[in-house]
Each structure stands twice: as structure tokens, then as C-alpha cells.
Write an enzyme that holds these catalytic residues in place. Structure first.
Site, PDB file in Angstrom:
ATOM      1  CG  ASP A  95      15.318  10.224   2.155  1.00  0.00           C
ATOM      2  OD1 ASP A  95      15.050   9.454   1.317  1.00  0.00           O
ATOM      3  OD2 ASP A  95      14.343  11.209   2.239  1.00  0.00           O
ATOM      4  CB  SER A 106       9.421  -7.126  -4.930  1.00  0.00           C
ATOM      5  OG  SER A 106       8.040  -7.891  -4.698  1.00  0.00           O
ATOM      6  CE1 TYR A 149       7.228  -2.626  -3.340  1.00  0.00           C
ATOM      7  CE2 TYR A 149       5.938  -4.241  -4.299  1.00  0.00           C
ATOM      8  CZ  TYR A 149       6.880  -3.681  -3.530  1.00  0.00           C
ATOM      9  OH  TYR A 149       7.908  -4.899  -2.721  1.00  0.00           O
ATOM     10  CE  LYS A 180      10.642  -3.122  -4.093  1.00  0.00           C
ATOM     11  NZ  LYS A 180      12.124  -2.974  -3.458  1.00  0.00           N
TER      12      LYS A 180
END
Length: 246
Positions: free
Chosen positions: A57, A137, A150, A154
Site C-alpha cells: 500500500d 495527470s 483529484y 495531481k
């Protein structure tokens, strides 16, 4: 064989972009340790390439400690680290994202880079050589609505890449990141909210080149940035996006 003799750790390497990077690295001559929360998937990919694998993890410091110890026991050195593992929350208004969802996204997408640096950077500093590649991203460059946290995670990764690069350059360590557009990977349905022909067409309409990123696209870009051919490149966020961010 641009990576002949190199050793590489790739997180999230059991599927999607990570698997594309793993397979390309192996073809280019690298020894690859495939790390993934999906241990069975990591083992399957590694066995097909005669590599190594680990279930881990990336949000847990102890897992990083064990991963680096495994790599050093097997190879004695670590040349390349690819921080590829990542997750998202489902598309929704920012105020509706739960604290649990927020914490998980930031732990996997951001804190994992912190953990990796604590354990891998000292190894590379001691060798005065190394390449770190963070998979960010286009969402961190040109955010999409309803993926707010999110997007932010990024964007954090892009800034972290530049900060790491400027600090580690005198130590012989390069740090870059890739900014892919959405790909036909297990995360695609999460980005879109639902995987339907209509939603795919909507996503594709924002990509001038007219298709999604592929694992092969990512593997090719990653192999270049982690090879000696890119020895003068550090702190770069390379957009592998078919023109989306233009």
C-alpha cells in the site's frame, strides 16, 4: 535496450499505465520490481517478465520500508523509481466529497511520494545517481469539473516534482513527471462516473488527437525520461495527452 543494466521499482504496476511502463522497461533491458496493492496481479505481471513483485500500500510508510529493503537485498542498488499508483474519487460537486474519500486520494496520490522520498532518495543520494518519475495527470494542469480534489492532488504532484528536481539535481538525481490524459484503464470508469459510449465520446471530444492515452504511450515516454538519453532533463512535466492541454 535503453535501460540495460538498470533496476526499477514501479508502483501500481499490475494494470493500466503502470503495467505498460513495466512491460516497456523490461523490453528496454531493466530489472523491474512490480509493486501493487493487488499482489496477485503484481506477481502475474512479474512472472511473465521474469521480474520481482511485492504487495504493498503506497500510502503506508512501513510498506515502503519493506519494498526498498527487498529491492536492495535483490539488486544492491535502485536506479529508477516510478510513482505511478493513484486513485480518484467519483465525479461529484466538491462539497459532496467525504472526508474519507479526500484523505484516501491525498494519501495515495500525494503522501505516497513523500514516503517514497524518505526511503528511496537516501539510496540514490549515496549512489549520486538515479531517476524518479511521478505519474501526475492533465487534471493537474487543466482541471476537469467535479474531480476537484483529484485535480488538486495531481497539481500537488507536479509541484512536488519540480521541488524535488531542484533540490536533488546537485546530488545526481533527476525527477520528472508524466501528465497523461485519461486512458482506457481500470480508472476510466471512475473518472467518467459511468462507462458508456456517450461518456466516452464526451471525453474523447476534448482530446484533439481523438483517442485515449494507452499503456504503450506511457511506457515509451517513461522509458525516455528514465534513460540516459534524458540526462539533461529534470523538473519537467511531460504531457502525454494528444493535445488536450493546448
Amino acid at each position: 535496450m535503453r535501460l540495460q543494466g538498470k533496476t526499477a521499482i514501479v508502483t501500481g504496476g499490475a494494470s493500466g499505465f503502470g503495467r505498460g511502463i513495466v512491460e516497456t522497461f523490461a523490453r528496454e533491458g531493466a530489472k523491474v520490481l512490480v509493486a501493487d496493492l493487488n499482489g496477485a496481479g503484481a506477481r502475474e505481471v512479474s512472472e511473465g517478465l521474469r521480474g520481482s513483485w511485492a504487495a504493498m500500500d503506497v500510502s503506508q510508510d512501513a510498506d515502503w520500508r519493506g519494498l526498498v529493503a527487498q529491492a536492495l537485498d535483490e539488486w544492491g542498488h535502485i536506479d529508477i523509481l516510478v510513482n505511478n499508483a493513484g486513485i480518484t474519487h467519483l465525479p461529484k460537486p466538491m462539497e459532496e466529497v467525504t472526508e474519507e474519500e479526500f484523505d484516501r486520494v491525498l494519501s495515495v496520490n500525494a503522501k505516497s511520494v513523500f514516503h517514497s522520498a524518505r526511503h528511496v532518495v537516501p539510496v540514490m543520494k549515496a549512489a549520486r545517481a538515479g531517476a524518479i518519475l511521478n505519474v501526475a495527470s492533465t487534471a493537474g494542469v487543466s482541471p476537469r469539473p467535479r474531480l476537484n480534489w483529484y485535480n488538486a492532488s495531481k497539481g500537488w504532484m507536479i509541484t512536488a516534482t519540480k521541488a524535488m528536481a531542484v533540490e536533488l539535481a546537485p546530488e545526481g538525481v533527476r525527477v520528472n513527471c508524466l501528465n497523461p490524459v485519461a486512458g482506457d484503464t481500470p480508472l476510466l470508469a471512475s473518472f467518467m462516473g459511468e462507462d458508456t459510449p456517450e461518456m466516452r465520446a464526451k471525453f474523447l471530444s476534448t482530446i484533439p488527437i481523438g483517442r485515449f492515452s494507452t499503456p504503450g504511450d506511457m511506457g515509451a515516454a517513461a522509458a525516455f525520461l528514465c534513460s540516459d538519453e534524458a540526462s539533461m532533463i529534470t523538473g519537467v512535466g511531460l504531457e502525454v495527452d494528444g493535445g488536450r492541454c493546448i
